[in-house]
Motif scaffolding. Structure first.
Motif, PDB file in Angstrom:
ATOM      1  N   GLY A 265      44.173  31.484  33.905  1.00 33.64           N
ATOM      2  CA  GLY A 265      42.681  32.027  34.409  1.00 33.64           C
ATOM      3  C   GLY A 265      42.134  33.159  35.179  1.00 33.64           C
ATOM      4  N   ILE A 266      41.580  33.975  34.691  1.00 31.05           N
ATOM      5  CA  ILE A 266      40.918  34.959  35.977  1.00 31.05           C
ATOM      6  C   ILE A 266      39.602  35.005  35.924  1.00 31.05           C
ATOM      7  N   ASP A 267      39.176  34.821  36.558  1.00 33.53           N
ATOM      8  CA  ASP A 267      38.032  34.815  37.432  1.00 33.53           C
ATOM      9  C   ASP A 267      36.525  36.015  36.387  1.00 33.53           C
ATOM     10  N   VAL A 268      36.229  35.674  36.106  1.00 36.42           N
ATOM     11  CA  VAL A 268      34.885  37.346  34.921  1.00 36.42           C
ATOM     12  C   VAL A 268      34.504  37.917  36.114  1.00 36.42           C
ATOM     13  N   ASP A 269      33.974  36.833  36.619  1.00 37.38           N
ATOM     14  CA  ASP A 269      32.965  38.114  37.858  1.00 37.38           C
ATOM     15  C   ASP A 269      33.295  38.708  39.115  1.00 37.38           C
ATOM     16  N   GLN A 270      35.049  37.646  39.777  1.00 38.18           N
ATOM     17  CA  GLN A 270      35.271  38.432  40.284  1.00 38.18           C
ATOM     18  C   GLN A 270      36.278  40.251  39.401  1.00 38.18           C
ATOM     19  N   ALA A 271      36.880  39.636  38.182  1.00 37.06           N
ATOM     20  CA  ALA A 271      37.939  41.169  38.608  1.00 37.06           C
ATOM     21  C   ALA A 271      36.791  41.612  37.619  1.00 37.06           C
ATOM     22  N   GLN A 272      35.178  41.799  37.607  1.00 35.39           N
ATOM     23  CA  GLN A 272      34.988  43.172  37.732  1.00 35.39           C
ATOM     24  C   GLN A 272      34.799  43.877  38.102  1.00 35.39           C
ATOM     25  N   ALA A 273      34.691  42.964  39.949  1.00 35.03           N
ATOM     26  CA  ALA A 273      34.159  43.522  40.700  1.00 35.03           C
ATOM     27  C   ALA A 273      35.319  44.431  41.319  1.00 35.03           C
ATOM     28  N   TYR A 274      36.281  43.690  41.121  1.00 34.86           N
ATOM     29  CA  TYR A 274      38.123  44.398  41.784  1.00 34.86           C
ATOM     30  C   TYR A 274      37.254  45.966  40.358  1.00 34.86           C
ATOM     31  N   ARG A 275      37.662  45.689  39.645  1.00 32.83           N
ATOM     32  CA  ARG A 275      37.407  46.810  38.753  1.00 32.83           C
ATOM     33  C   ARG A 275      36.367  48.367  39.422  1.00 32.83           C
ATOM     34  N   LEU A 276      35.419  47.343  39.703  1.00 33.84           N
ATOM     35  CA  LEU A 276      34.564  48.942  40.161  1.00 33.84           C
ATOM     36  C   LEU A 276      35.163  48.935  41.337  1.00 33.84           C
ATOM     37  N   GLN A 277      35.400  48.074  42.172  1.00 40.74           N
ATOM     38  CA  GLN A 277      35.399  48.921  43.450  1.00 40.74           C
ATOM     39  C   GLN A 277      36.533  49.691  43.381  1.00 40.74           C
ATOM     40  N   ASN A 278      38.128  49.384  42.125  1.00 41.37           N
ATOM     41  CA  ASN A 278      39.041  50.234  42.493  1.00 41.37           C
ATOM     42  C   ASN A 278      38.750  50.966  40.908  1.00 41.37           C
ATOM     43  N   GLY A 279      38.095  50.961  40.536  1.00 44.87           N
ATOM     44  CA  GLY A 279      38.388  51.808  38.710  1.00 44.87           C
ATOM     45  C   GLY A 279      39.634  51.490  38.517  1.00 44.87           C
ATOM     46  N   SER A 280      39.405  49.936  38.463  1.00 44.08           N
ATOM     47  CA  SER A 280      40.985  49.510  37.564  1.00 44.08           C
ATOM     48  C   SER A 280      41.259  48.255  37.247  1.00 44.08           C
ATOM     49  N   LEU A 281      41.362  47.547  36.576  1.00 45.39           N
ATOM     50  CA  LEU A 281      41.932  46.155  36.311  1.00 45.39           C
ATOM     51  C   LEU A 281      42.984  46.278  37.382  1.00 45.39           C
ATOM     52  N   LEU A 282      44.088  46.619  37.236  1.00 43.22           N
ATOM     53  CA  LEU A 282      45.294  46.576  37.270  1.00 43.22           C
ATOM     54  C   LEU A 282      46.348  46.180  38.926  1.00 43.22           C
ATOM     55  N   ASP A 283      46.542  45.063  39.645  1.00 44.08           N
ATOM     56  CA  ASP A 283      47.230  44.821  40.641  1.00 44.08           C
ATOM     57  C   ASP A 283      45.621  43.920  40.744  1.00 44.08           C
ATOM     58  N   PHE A 284      44.749  43.358  40.110  1.00 44.15           N
ATOM     59  CA  PHE A 284      44.349  41.817  40.375  1.00 44.15           C
ATOM     60  C   PHE A 284      45.251  41.473  40.599  1.00 44.15           C
ATOM     61  N   PRO A 285      44.499  40.740  42.023  1.00 44.62           N
ATOM     62  CA  PRO A 285      45.444  39.739  42.852  1.00 44.62           C
ATOM     63  C   PRO A 285      45.394  38.470  41.954  1.00 44.62           C
ATOM     64  N   GLY A 286      46.815  38.337  41.330  1.00 39.54           N
ATOM     65  CA  GLY A 286      47.679  36.535  41.089  1.00 39.54           C
ATOM     66  C   GLY A 286      47.690  37.511  39.894  1.00 39.54           C
ATOM     67  N   ALA A 287      47.360  38.209  39.351  1.00 42.47           N
ATOM     68  CA  ALA A 287      47.563  38.660  37.382  1.00 42.47           C
ATOM     69  C   ALA A 287      48.496  39.291  37.300  1.00 42.47           C
ATOM     70  N   THR A 288      49.025  39.289  35.904  1.00 47.68           N
ATOM     71  CA  THR A 288      50.167  40.340  35.493  1.00 47.68           C
ATOM     72  C   THR A 288      49.881  41.722  35.502  1.00 47.68           C
ATOM     73  N   ASN A 289      50.277  43.051  35.577  1.00 44.60           N
ATOM     74  CA  ASN A 289      49.853  44.155  34.951  1.00 44.60           C
ATOM     75  C   ASN A 289      50.633  44.288  33.939  1.00 44.60           C
TER      76      ASN A 289
END
Length: 472
Positions: A265-289
């Protein structure tokens, strides 16, 4: 493999319509009238951008006049073309009928890349577009009521209502010329999350029926279901968030420039914040690209929610989709060829024309609010709280027990505007799904929910045309 560039979105809608029409009682003439786009506006207008003058291409389509006003969003995108706008306007007609919202379908679009313009430029383009709509009588509280769509938001709607009001100073209902406005400009609370929340209500209702879940090998309820969401815009984000809040596991998230997957499972709010900060979902901690974005749709899950643009699931990839339920949060994410393949596999497809109707449903509430000139909850909130207090005091006296302060606050709370809007949306989505399912299960030869949804829409629109008395 990508979809053929010659694919016509509007033709795809017509094919789905024709498939359903044979199950209705209406004559070919009435069916042709329901299917046809009544009015199509294509304009080109000049706007000064910096030191240059640019000619902007824009559209507004009114698909059906069986009920007025027409209703539908305005999108800003380089992909805007007449075929797309016609298709989206047609889907709006059927969508409104399905959820019993008394509007005809409409849609608009401006062919621009918003990233190439500053706020001032976008305002000039939007206001000029609005003036063109006014000149051609394609906007007004009882004529045609736009709303936000891809590439637009409450900001653009506030520009539209201001321009319309300045050109129509004697229209006391000018606020109702557009919906999706900021609260300060006559908007309604709950509109921002409405489409995503409607997606959640629709999927939850589908998952609540034991017989249907047994047929596709899933347990009842949304809790514990593994979900992949494509698109973390307004609709996808809120759909994912509400599903996660209800106990679903978001295992995959897909954006245009990257996709990630995590079975636990992925926390949606954390993933959204990560995407907005980095411009991409790639390399989100704990997830597979996932190397190829399209492959994100093909990962293992129970429910797939495509919430981006149309035609992302097509003949080339439909056979590799593993989801047992597809909830069409976007408009037209499946081509007819994909539909056929998935139906053959036994995949349950909850159609866009029902599932993403939360936006137009709450837009209807906003329109009513603007026409009545009073916010929801103003008349009944205090009355309800006072009655609840009387009942609670009586219960405490009879039981000789006092409730805690937290319990008192929860019980005594009268409905705010957002409570009433969410309640109205929930009731609408639940009732509409049951109508569609009834047709699906009781009409011989109907094999899927999309056909059943079209039948529901055609029946309601056909009756409306008959009652207008315009056919000999």
């Amino acid at each position: 493999m990508s979809i053929n560039n010659t694919y016509s979105f509007f033709s795809g809608v017509e094919r789905s319509f024709d498939k359903a029409a044979k199950f209705t009682r209406f004559s070919n003439g009435i069916l042709e009238q329901i299917k046809a786009c009544n009015s199509i506006l294509r304009v080109k207008f000049p706007v000064r951008i910096g030191d240059q003058v640019e000619v902007i291409e824009a559209y507004r389509v009114q698909h059906s006049h069986h009920k007025l006003p027409c209703k539908g969003g305005i999108r800003f995108s380089m992909e805007v073309n007449q075929d797309e706008v016609m298709a989206l306007a047609a889907l709006m007609t059927y969508k409104c009928a399905i959820v019993n919202v008394p509007f005809g379908g409409g849609k608009g679009g401006i062919k621009i890349d918003t990233s190439k313009y500053n706020v001032g430029d976008l305002e000039r383009i939007t206001r000029r577009y609005t003036s063109e709509l006014c000149k051609k009588n394609f906007i007004g509280p009882g004529i045609d009521v736009p709303a936000p769509d891809y590439g637009t938001s409450g900001r653009e709607m506030s520009w539209i209502v201001d321009t319309y009001s300045s050109l129509n100073p004697n229209d006391v209902n000018a606020m109702a010329c557009v919906t999706g406005k900021p609260i300060s400009q006559g908007g309604v609370r709950g509109r921002v999350e409405a489409t995503g929340l409607g997606v959640f209500f629709g999927i939850r209702e589908a998952c609540s029926i034991k017989e249907d879940m047994k047929e596709i090998g899933l347990s009842v309820g949304i809790k514990g279901k593994k979900i992949i969401v494509q698109g973390l815009g307004n609709v996808g984000y809120h759909a994912a968030k509400f599903c996660q809040k209800a106990g679903a596991i978001i295992v995959g998230l897909i954006e245009y420039n990257g996709a990630i997957y995590k079975e636990s499972g992925i926390d949606v709010d954390q993933a959204q914040a990560y995407r907005l900060q980095n411009g991409s979902l790639l390399d989100f901690p704990g997830a597979t690209n996932i190397a190829q974005v399209e492959e994100g749709l093909e990962q293992e899950c129970d429910i797939l929610i495509p919430a981006a643009l149309e035609s992302v699931i097509h003949e080339g990839n439909a056979g590799r989709i593993q989801a047992k339920i597809i909830g069409e949060a976007a408009n037209g994410p499946l081509t007819p060829e994909a539909d056929a393949i998935l139906n053959e596999k036994g995949t349950m497809v909850i159609p866009d024309m029902y599932l993403n109707a939360g936006g137009v449903t709450v837009s209807y509430f906003e329109w009513l609010k603007n026409l009545s000139h009073v916010r929801y909850g103003r008349l009944e909130k205090r009355f309800s709280e006072n009655r609840y207090a009387e009942i609670m005091n009586s219960v405490e006296e009879l039981t000789n027990k006092k409730m805690s302060e937290m319990e008192r606050k929860m019980i005594l709370k009268g409905p705010d505007e957002i409570d009433l809007v969410h309640s109205g949306l929930e009731d609408t989505m639940m009732g509409a799904y049951q109508e569609i399912r009834e047709v699906w299960k009781t009409t011989k030869g109907v094999e899927d929910l999309r056909t059943a949804a079209f039948i529901c829409a055609i029946n309601k629109i056909g009756v409306a045309y008959e009652e207008l008395g315009i056919f000999p």
